[in-house]
Design a protein around this motif. Sequence first.
Motif, PDB file in Angstrom:
ATOM      1  N   ASP A  84      95.438 -47.761  16.288  1.00  0.00           N
ATOM      2  CA  ASP A  84      96.801 -48.639  15.811  1.00  0.00           C
ATOM      3  C   ASP A  84      96.300 -49.832  15.092  1.00  0.00           C
ATOM      4  N   HIS A  85      95.200 -50.006  14.999  1.00  0.00           N
ATOM      5  CA  HIS A  85      94.620 -51.421  14.043  1.00  0.00           C
ATOM      6  C   HIS A  85      94.149 -50.771  12.784  1.00  0.00           C
ATOM      7  N   LEU A  86      94.722 -51.786  11.703  1.00  0.00           N
ATOM      8  CA  LEU A  86      94.478 -51.536  10.420  1.00  0.00           C
ATOM      9  C   LEU A  86      92.815 -51.365  10.177  1.00  0.00           C
ATOM     10  N   SER A  87      92.014 -52.505  10.934  1.00  0.00           N
ATOM     11  CA  SER A  87      90.656 -52.679  10.640  1.00  0.00           C
ATOM     12  C   SER A  87      89.719 -51.453  11.268  1.00  0.00           C
ATOM     13  N   LEU A  88      90.388 -50.735  12.148  1.00  0.00           N
ATOM     14  CA  LEU A  88      89.390 -49.791  12.741  1.00  0.00           C
ATOM     15  C   LEU A  88      89.833 -48.653  12.102  1.00  0.00           C
ATOM     16  N   ALA A  89      91.196 -48.543  11.501  1.00  0.00           N
ATOM     17  CA  ALA A  89      91.533 -47.459  10.771  1.00  0.00           C
ATOM     18  C   ALA A  89      90.507 -47.231   9.599  1.00  0.00           C
ATOM     19  N   PHE A  90      90.394 -48.423   8.839  1.00  0.00           N
ATOM     20  CA  PHE A  90      89.352 -48.609   7.813  1.00  0.00           C
ATOM     21  C   PHE A  90      88.103 -47.935   8.275  1.00  0.00           C
ATOM     22  N   GLY A  91      87.635 -48.503   9.390  1.00  0.00           N
ATOM     23  CA  GLY A  91      86.213 -47.852  10.069  1.00  0.00           C
ATOM     24  C   GLY A  91      86.419 -46.540   9.807  1.00  0.00           C
ATOM     25  N   ALA A  92      87.198 -45.833  10.407  1.00  0.00           N
ATOM     26  CA  ALA A  92      87.083 -44.512  10.689  1.00  0.00           C
ATOM     27  C   ALA A  92      87.094 -43.899   9.094  1.00  0.00           C
ATOM     28  N   LEU A  93      87.919 -44.514   8.285  1.00  0.00           N
ATOM     29  CA  LEU A  93      87.776 -44.063   6.970  1.00  0.00           C
ATOM     30  C   LEU A  93      86.509 -44.119   6.161  1.00  0.00           C
ATOM     31  N   THR A  94      85.591 -45.083   6.718  1.00  0.00           N
ATOM     32  CA  THR A  94      84.217 -45.288   6.527  1.00  0.00           C
ATOM     33  C   THR A  94      83.363 -44.347   6.826  1.00  0.00           C
ATOM     34  N   VAL A  95      83.496 -43.851   8.352  1.00  0.00           N
ATOM     35  CA  VAL A  95      82.826 -43.058   8.824  1.00  0.00           C
ATOM     36  C   VAL A  95      83.202 -41.468   8.006  1.00  0.00           C
ATOM     37  N   SER A  96      84.324 -41.401   7.525  1.00  0.00           N
ATOM     38  CA  SER A  96      84.726 -39.912   6.850  1.00  0.00           C
ATOM     39  C   SER A  96      84.079 -39.917   5.519  1.00  0.00           C
ATOM     40  N   MET A  97      84.062 -41.191   4.779  1.00  0.00           N
ATOM     41  CA  MET A  97      83.507 -41.298   3.661  1.00  0.00           C
ATOM     42  C   MET A  97      81.974 -41.047   3.735  1.00  0.00           C
ATOM     43  N   VAL A  98      81.073 -41.580   4.686  1.00  0.00           N
ATOM     44  CA  VAL A  98      79.790 -41.355   4.859  1.00  0.00           C
ATOM     45  C   VAL A  98      79.287 -39.897   5.143  1.00  0.00           C
ATOM     46  N   ALA A  99      80.555 -39.183   5.916  1.00  0.00           N
ATOM     47  CA  ALA A  99      80.183 -37.935   6.351  1.00  0.00           C
ATOM     48  C   ALA A  99      80.536 -37.010   4.976  1.00  0.00           C
ATOM     49  N   LEU A 100      81.336 -37.354   4.152  1.00  0.00           N
ATOM     50  CA  LEU A 100      81.512 -36.600   3.043  1.00  0.00           C
ATOM     51  C   LEU A 100      80.237 -36.645   2.037  1.00  0.00           C
ATOM     52  N   ILE A 101      79.812 -37.910   1.844  1.00  0.00           N
ATOM     53  CA  ILE A 101      78.673 -38.052   1.048  1.00  0.00           C
ATOM     54  C   ILE A 101      77.555 -37.342   1.700  1.00  0.00           C
ATOM     55  N   ALA A 102      77.313 -37.402   2.929  1.00  0.00           N
ATOM     56  CA  ALA A 102      76.159 -36.671   3.480  1.00  0.00           C
ATOM     57  C   ALA A 102      76.292 -35.455   3.368  1.00  0.00           C
ATOM     58  N   ALA A 103      77.375 -34.730   3.544  1.00  0.00           N
ATOM     59  CA  ALA A 103      77.600 -33.255   3.374  1.00  0.00           C
ATOM     60  C   ALA A 103      77.318 -32.795   1.971  1.00  0.00           C
ATOM     61  N   ARG A 104      77.178 -33.615   0.982  1.00  0.00           N
ATOM     62  CA  ARG A 104      76.906 -33.307  -0.425  1.00  0.00           C
ATOM     63  C   ARG A 104      77.662 -32.044  -1.142  1.00  0.00           C
ATOM     64  N   ILE A 105      78.828 -32.215  -0.800  1.00  0.00           N
ATOM     65  CA  ILE A 105      79.665 -31.080  -1.650  1.00  0.00           C
ATOM     66  C   ILE A 105      80.415 -31.803  -2.676  1.00  0.00           C
ATOM     67  N   PRO A 106      80.822 -31.142  -3.858  1.00  0.00           N
ATOM     68  CA  PRO A 106      81.578 -31.346  -4.681  1.00  0.00           C
ATOM     69  C   PRO A 106      82.784 -32.380  -4.582  1.00  0.00           C
ATOM     70  N   PHE A 107      82.697 -33.441  -5.281  1.00  0.00           N
ATOM     71  CA  PHE A 107      83.873 -34.493  -5.058  1.00  0.00           C
ATOM     72  C   PHE A 107      85.235 -34.084  -5.274  1.00  0.00           C
TER      73      PHE A 107
END
Lengths: 305, 209
Positions: A84-107
Amino acid sequence: MPDAVSSSLPLWQILLLIVFLLLALAAASQALRCLFRGQSSEEDRDWSVPPLEASKGRSFFHSWDVRCKIIALVGFSFLVVSLDHLSLAFGALTVSMVALIAARIPFSRALMRLTAVAAFVALLLVIMPVTVPVHPGDRLVVLTEKQWLVFNLRGLDLALTIGAKAMAVALLMEPLLGTAPLPITLHGLSRLGVPKLFGQMVLLSHRYLYVFQEEAGRMATGMRVRGFQRSSGLSNLRVFGSFLGMLFIRSFERTERVFSAMQARGYHGAFPEPETKTLSCIDVLLAVLWLLAGTCLVLADRLMQ
Amino acid sequence: MHIADGVLPLSVTLGGYLAAGLVAALKVRKVRQEELPKLAVVTSAFFVAGLIHIPLGPTSVHLLLPGLAGVLLGSSAFLGIGLGLVLQSLLLQFGGLTVVGANTIMMGLPALACGWIFHRFKKTGRWRQMLLGGLMGGLGVVLAALGLALLLVSGGEDFWGVAQIALLAHLPVIIIEGLITAMTVGFLARVKPELLLTPHHFRSESPHA
């Protein structure tokens, strides 16, 4: 609205702001579109071959057991959308970005997903600040003295939260789907208890989608060659109607041929199963860790209230 | 219009999955097992049709086609639409993964209603079928838009405004979709009427196997 905190801005400043915002959005989407055009035209590829194939990268997403991957990422997605909170939603977005970078797939494919979500989010960003009802304690931005247009910052906050959550989930789709061939992912799904039929049907329509896309493209080329021009007249709608009708006639006929061919090759309601790996401890541990991270986000979200 | 992730409350997304799963399970029973691959292949044609953009003044709209799906697929339409939405979510991110269930209910139930009405009242005659097809094309979008508004409103009063604007935005789509569906049904009635004949195309013995 006695309790609402309000501040006022002159109308012309707000209008300027909106114009700038729209221009920036338009420019960004145009730039992205050019980027994709450039990429897709470079490789003159055969459209009847499905693109949702595994990239050949090596990352822990590629070697992760597909069942654990599905449970972890889908479970995480459901946890994220309940924030429900903006700051934590951005936290989740950060986790997803880290996952995307870790997966090393074309952007590029992740970018395509983001643009698809962005249209929806932009709509909410424009509509919600104006339409959200005013509660006591909301911060308002009032345009001019007449108060005919009031921006509610709570609406903006709400729209941003939704946007961040949508993007967090969208970014996880590539690590989920792009790191193993689709048949393997669907087989993992069926080993988790989803009916086998579901996976089969997704596979089949995924395959024929590109066939029909190519067929539709060929028909469109034929129309263009015969002098058809797109516009929104009534006669043009008739042409579109016939186009669709022809597409469906061809697809129904092809369906029968495909099914006969499948039967001729011994189809009994099941596809051969891909070989499976055995589950290792690390696979399970990773899934548990991932879900724990999601649960922590949700807990923090609830505690903030 | 599809709902993205993060808009609906968790209870609604989970409830959507549950409801869609229940309806799908009911419908799967009505279809012969070996006909399901055919449904999958036809679904991909609907997927492609949904990607076509119809020019409308300065912009363009893309077709939703719940009405036409109901007309052509009869009671299998719900399964086809669910499958199509799963693919749209997986491939194009149209509609989020967590809301596939709710989206399927929103689009699938109108398709079932349209299919039922069409096959109940179509009788014969090209013009009659064309008119009815057009009405169903419009009705499908009306019902889907109402479903969308209802789902949005489930998020609380903050979403009232969004729901109203979403309803308004569907008005031009209703007209376009109605006209196109009428033309398509008229074309099929002229060229291949047997596609409109069997309401449960995937249940009966296929007429042109």
